[in-house]
Write an enzyme that holds these catalytic residues in place. Structure first.
Site, short mmCIF file in Angstrom:
data_model
loop_
_atom_site.label_atom_id
_atom_site.label_comp_id
_atom_site.label_asym_id
_atom_site.label_seq_id
_atom_site.Cartn_x
_atom_site.Cartn_y
_atom_site.Cartn_z
N SER A 220 0.85 -1.19 0.00
CA SER A 220 0.00 0.00 0.00
C SER A 220 0.88 1.24 0.00
O SER A 220 1.73 1.40 0.88
CB SER A 220 -0.91 0.01 1.24
OG SER A 220 -1.79 -1.08 1.24
N GLY A 222 -0.40 4.41 0.06
CA GLY A 222 -1.24 5.54 0.45
C GLY A 222 -1.97 6.14 -0.74
O GLY A 222 -2.54 5.42 -1.57
N ALA A 223 -1.92 7.46 -0.83
CA ALA A 223 -2.63 8.15 -1.91
C ALA A 223 -2.05 7.84 -3.29
O ALA A 223 -2.69 8.12 -4.31
CB ALA A 223 -2.59 9.66 -1.67
N GLY A 225 -1.41 4.78 -4.47
CA GLY A 225 -1.95 3.55 -5.03
C GLY A 225 -1.40 2.31 -4.35
O GLY A 225 -0.94 2.36 -3.21
N GLY A 251 -6.13 0.00 4.94
CA GLY A 251 -5.21 -1.05 4.51
C GLY A 251 -5.75 -2.43 4.80
O GLY A 251 -5.55 -3.37 4.02
N ASP A 252 -6.45 -2.57 5.92
CA ASP A 252 -7.04 -3.86 6.27
C ASP A 252 -8.18 -4.20 5.31
O ASP A 252 -8.35 -5.35 4.91
CB ASP A 252 -7.56 -3.83 7.71
CG ASP A 252 -6.51 -3.33 8.68
OD1 ASP A 252 -5.34 -3.69 8.50
OD2 ASP A 252 -6.86 -2.57 9.60
#
Length: 315
Positions: A220, A222-223, A225, A251-252
């Site tokens: 992951s 974040g913003a 992708g 994220g989960d």
């Protein structure tokens, strides 16, 4: 069925506030109480997706009883491991501009008997599981090698295992070749011991985790992708997000979306991205239902933009 293991669950209180001013009285505009912990959130997201899950977690004291009640109210089957210490309580402050401040308690210390009971409970619940998702930090009393032991036992039982943790626990577990590991950018940078400034840096770091033993890496960013790196290749996924409300559990939710879509290949990555994007647009740690997903907003490509500078570089 997806079996989740959360060694250090929590009772999470999320307060929505206009802004956070130190030393001032801050009046919340919204409040939620949710069962917490990364594996718990995966179970909640799997249930929201309409799939079956069983959550294995040590529970103690009044906070632990409330976690069990909240999960039961959401229709989630719980396989509790009774412990003497109280389950930890965490606080999250979500500001109107999307900034999140979290205060996580350390949690109880598990005794040797409780450690063994936790492993035994996972063993008893494993038959029939398509995946075991082991998520989050380890509580006091569990050595960094605990996840490695669990991965080895899962493979002996013939069950695929996904691991979402960090630090020494992640590095130790890589030796047992987990089927999927899901670091975020900061955890990925920590694992390889250097900062990540571009998408290409993240790809190289994910490849190094595979060299250390991970069969596939779902990262992951974040913003920016998400990345998927496995034997078949490398894919990059992004999604349009209209407004970020809370990234608690996003994220989960992504990991749950990946697993319910089979846990392999670009289709599963697209599902992970759709679930993560939907989660950040919901309050607190609310998990998205199929109605909340917008597959049309998701783009997955094998043409990875390796030179793209990360909006949130990891150090």
């Amino acid at each position: 069925m997806i079996l989740t293991v959360t060694p250090n669950p929590s009772l999470d209180r999320t307060y929505e506030v206009p802004s956070l001013d130190r030393g001032e009285v801050v009046r919340a505009t919204g409040e939620r109480v949710d069962p917490g912990g990364k594996g718990v959130n995966v179970s909640r997201a799997v249930t929201a997706a309409g799939q079956r899950t069983v959550a294995v977690l040590p529970l103690g004291g009044a906070p632990g009883a409330l976690v069990a009640d909240l999960l039961d109210a959401q229709g989630i089957e719980v396989a509790p491991v009774p412990i003497t210490g109280p389950t930890r309580s965490n606080i999250a402050l979500a500001e109107a501009d999307g900034v999140l401040t979290k205060i996580n308690a350390p949690g109880p210390e598990l005794t040797p008997a409780e450690r063994e009971l936790l492993l035994e409970t996972v063993r008893r619940q494993s038959p029939g599981a398509d995946w075991i998702a082991c998520c989050g930090s380890l509580p006091r009393g569990l050595a960094p090698s605990w996840y490695a032991d669990l991965v080895a036992r899962a493979h002996t039982a013939g069950v695929r295992i996904a691991l979402d943790t960090s630090g020494p626990a992640l590095l130790r577990a890589l030796r047992e070749r987990p089927d999927v590991v899901k670091p975020n950018a900061e955890e990925l940078a920590e694992a390889v011991g250097r900062p990540l400034a571009t998408v290409g840096d993240a790809v190289k770091a994910a490849e190094e985790l595979r060299e250390l033993g991970a069969r596939s890496v779902l990262a992951s960013l974040g913003a920016d992708g998400q990345l998927l790196v496995d034997d078949a290749g490398t894919w990059f996924g992004t999604a349009r997000v209209d407004a970020v409300r809370s990234n608690v559990g996003a994220g989960d939710s992504s990991l749950a979306g990946f697993l319910v879509a089979g846990g392999t290949g670009p289709g599963a990555l697209a599902s992970a991205v759709a679930h993560g994007a939907a989660a950040v647009q919901l309050p607190g740690s609310v998990m998205p239902t199929p109605h909340d997903l917008d597959p049309a907003a998701v783009t997955v490509t094998a043409e990875v933009p390796v030179n793209r500078v990360l909006k949130e570089p990891a150090s």
